[in-house]
Design a protein around this motif. Structure first.
Motif, PDB file in Angstrom:
ATOM      1  N   TRP A  25       0.818  -1.215   0.000  1.00  0.00           N
ATOM      2  CA  TRP A  25       0.000   0.000   0.000  1.00  0.00           C
ATOM      3  C   TRP A  25       0.853   1.267   0.000  1.00  0.00           C
ATOM      4  O   TRP A  25       0.382   2.332   0.374  1.00  0.00           O
ATOM      5  N   ARG A  26       2.067   1.157  -0.465  1.00  0.00           N
ATOM      6  CA  ARG A  26       2.910   2.350  -0.592  1.00  0.00           C
ATOM      7  C   ARG A  26       2.339   3.298  -1.627  1.00  0.00           C
ATOM      8  O   ARG A  26       2.287   4.527  -1.410  1.00  0.00           O
ATOM      9  N   LEU A  27       1.905   2.757  -2.769  1.00  0.00           N
ATOM     10  CA  LEU A  27       1.345   3.608  -3.824  1.00  0.00           C
ATOM     11  C   LEU A  27       0.016   4.211  -3.387  1.00  0.00           C
ATOM     12  O   LEU A  27      -0.289   5.368  -3.703  1.00  0.00           O
ATOM     13  N   PHE A  28      -0.774   3.427  -2.651  1.00  0.00           N
ATOM     14  CA  PHE A  28      -2.027   3.991  -2.146  1.00  0.00           C
ATOM     15  C   PHE A  28      -1.748   5.140  -1.195  1.00  0.00           C
ATOM     16  O   PHE A  28      -2.415   6.182  -1.251  1.00  0.00           O
ATOM     17  N   ALA A  29      -0.781   4.962  -0.308  1.00  0.00           N
ATOM     18  CA  ALA A  29      -0.453   6.017   0.656  1.00  0.00           C
ATOM     19  C   ALA A  29      -0.034   7.292  -0.058  1.00  0.00           C
ATOM     20  O   ALA A  29      -0.439   8.409   0.319  1.00  0.00           O
ATOM     21  N   GLU A  30       0.769   7.152  -1.102  1.00  0.00           N
ATOM     22  CA  GLU A  30       1.194   8.327  -1.873  1.00  0.00           C
ATOM     23  C   GLU A  30      -0.006   9.008  -2.523  1.00  0.00           C
ATOM     24  O   GLU A  30      -0.147  10.239  -2.460  1.00  0.00           O
ATOM     25  N   MET A  31      -0.888   8.214  -3.128  1.00  0.00           N
ATOM     26  CA  MET A  31      -2.054   8.779  -3.785  1.00  0.00           C
ATOM     27  C   MET A  31      -2.991   9.451  -2.781  1.00  0.00           C
ATOM     28  O   MET A  31      -3.481  10.565  -3.005  1.00  0.00           O
ATOM     29  N   ALA A  32      -3.256   8.771  -1.660  1.00  0.00           N
ATOM     30  CA  ALA A  32      -4.181   9.305  -0.667  1.00  0.00           C
ATOM     31  C   ALA A  32      -3.653  10.591  -0.045  1.00  0.00           C
ATOM     32  O   ALA A  32      -4.423  11.542   0.190  1.00  0.00           O
ATOM     33  N   THR A  33      -2.366  10.636   0.233  1.00  0.00           N
ATOM     34  CA  THR A  33      -1.781  11.848   0.811  1.00  0.00           C
ATOM     35  C   THR A  33      -1.907  13.017  -0.160  1.00  0.00           C
ATOM     36  O   THR A  33      -2.288  14.134   0.235  1.00  0.00           O
ATOM     37  N   GLY A  34      -1.602  12.785  -1.426  1.00  0.00           N
ATOM     38  CA  GLY A  34      -1.741  13.852  -2.417  1.00  0.00           C
ATOM     39  C   GLY A  34      -3.172  14.324  -2.557  1.00  0.00           C
ATOM     40  O   GLY A  34      -3.434  15.529  -2.680  1.00  0.00           O
ATOM     41  N   ALA A  35      -4.114  13.386  -2.530  1.00  0.00           N
ATOM     42  CA  ALA A  35      -5.527  13.755  -2.624  1.00  0.00           C
ATOM     43  C   ALA A  35      -5.957  14.581  -1.412  1.00  0.00           C
ATOM     44  O   ALA A  35      -6.673  15.585  -1.544  1.00  0.00           O
ATOM     45  N   ALA A  36      -5.523  14.162  -0.221  1.00  0.00           N
ATOM     46  CA  ALA A  36      -5.882  14.909   0.987  1.00  0.00           C
ATOM     47  C   ALA A  36      -5.332  16.330   0.947  1.00  0.00           C
ATOM     48  O   ALA A  36      -6.011  17.294   1.346  1.00  0.00           O
ATOM     49  N   GLN A  37      -4.122  16.486   0.455  1.00  0.00           N
ATOM     50  CA  GLN A  37      -3.526  17.814   0.358  1.00  0.00           C
ATOM     51  C   GLN A  37      -4.282  18.676  -0.656  1.00  0.00           C
ATOM     52  O   GLN A  37      -4.489  19.874  -0.437  1.00  0.00           O
ATOM     53  N   ALA A  38      -4.715  18.073  -1.763  1.00  0.00           N
ATOM     54  CA  ALA A  38      -5.469  18.824  -2.764  1.00  0.00           C
ATOM     55  C   ALA A  38      -6.825  19.247  -2.227  1.00  0.00           C
ATOM     56  O   ALA A  38      -7.305  20.359  -2.506  1.00  0.00           O
TER      57      ALA A  38
END
Length: 304
Positions: A25-38
């Motif tokens: 879930w490394r890629l999910f974590a990266e995606m989710a963090t970017g989405a939360a910041q946006a």
């Protein structure tokens, strides 16, 4: 109004996120963090919710916490269907919530809970009452899944399909209303529990049930609704017209809007469960939808 933004749906379930492409879930974590910041850049106070997990797994929450994802969220959420798919009994709901609270200080929402009428409609009606007894007062948001049965001509969003045996067909009988719109016994049980129980209702692209759903929710006294806007659908012709119509129809409710589903042409693999080729594209979609549909002065939800 939009009261919260949910990032993905059941990220620890292979029907919604491909663990072969992202086993840790490394890629999910990266995606989710970017989405939360946006989402935060688009709206200063809107609560950000981790997509409801299924199964309820504190180790998964711990993994995302270690990767810093929870630092960008205000809520985590869980899904549970103990009478249909989970390997635990319905009376264990309080313990399941405590398992997640033991690994995070964030509020825990129940963003999907339900009982199918596959075996007996009377069991579903009992399940509404028992679920309310166990969860009301223990979770700030409880979204019953769902208002409508899934039409048999459609497919359930699962990668298991008929390999699940009878479990697959339970997906089609989760509604308080039958496919033809007629009420089941569970509808009356739900009406007695609203608005403490909210609803989760996914609307497919140009869903013919939208207006009737709004009428039913008014009649039932529903206040809190969870639904979704599909990143994959955003590439369809006239997508924004449909999104505008859906969100305008739901404006009177307190909506948790879920962002999910990778477009086939933008994934590492051509499937909606795939991690995106460019995580920033998902973040851009989330931010754009919040700017379009969330009022700047929207008060933060009651998180719990």
């Amino acid at each position: 109004m939009i009261e919260a933004a949910m990032i993905w749906n059941e990220p620890n379930n292979k029907s919604h996120w491909d663990p072969e492409l992202d086993p840790d879930w490394r890629l999910f974590a990266e995606m989710a963090t970017g989405a939360a910041q946006a989402i935060r850049a688009a709206h200063p106070t809107l609560p950000r919710v981790l997509g409801g997990i299924s199964p309820i797994d504190p180790a998964f929450i711990g993994n995302l916490a270690e990767r810093g994802v929870l630092d960008h969220l205000e809520v985590v959420a869980v899904h549970g269907f103990p009478l249909d798919w989970n390997l635990w009994q319905i009376g264990e709901w309080p313990m399941k919530l405590d398992e997640i609270r033991a690994v995070t200080d964030l509020p825990v929402w129940v963003s999907e809970v339900g009982v199918s009428s596959f075996g007996a409609e009377e069991v579903q009606a009992w399940g509404v009452d028992r679920t309310a007894e166990l969860l009301v007062g223990r979770a700030p948001r409880i979204h019953w899944y769902s208002l409508y049965d899934l039409p048999r001509a459609w497919e359930a969003t699962t990668r298991h399909r008929e390999a699940e045996g009878s479990s697959y067909y339970r997906h089609f009988y989760m509604g308080l209303l039958r496919e033809d719109g007629s009420p089941k016994p569970s509808l009356e049980a739900f009406a007695r529990r609203a608005p403490a129980l909210g609803l989760c209702q996914w609307f497919h692209f140009e869903d013919h049930r939208l207006d009737d759903a709004v009428a039913w929710m008014r009649r039932l006294g529903v206040r809190h609704l969870r639904t979704g806007l599909s990143w994959a659908d955003s590439f369809r012709p006239n997508a924004l017209d449909w999104f505008d119509r859906q969100m305008a129809a739901l404006e009177e409710f307190d909506v948790t809007v879920t962002f999910c589903f990778t477009p086939e042409h933008r994934g590492l693999a051509p499937h909606h469960t795939s991690p995106p080729l460019v995580p920033a594209e998902f973040a851009e979609f989330c931010g754009a939808m919040i700017r379009r549909y969330a009022r700047p002065g929207t008060p933060a939800a009651a998180l719990g």
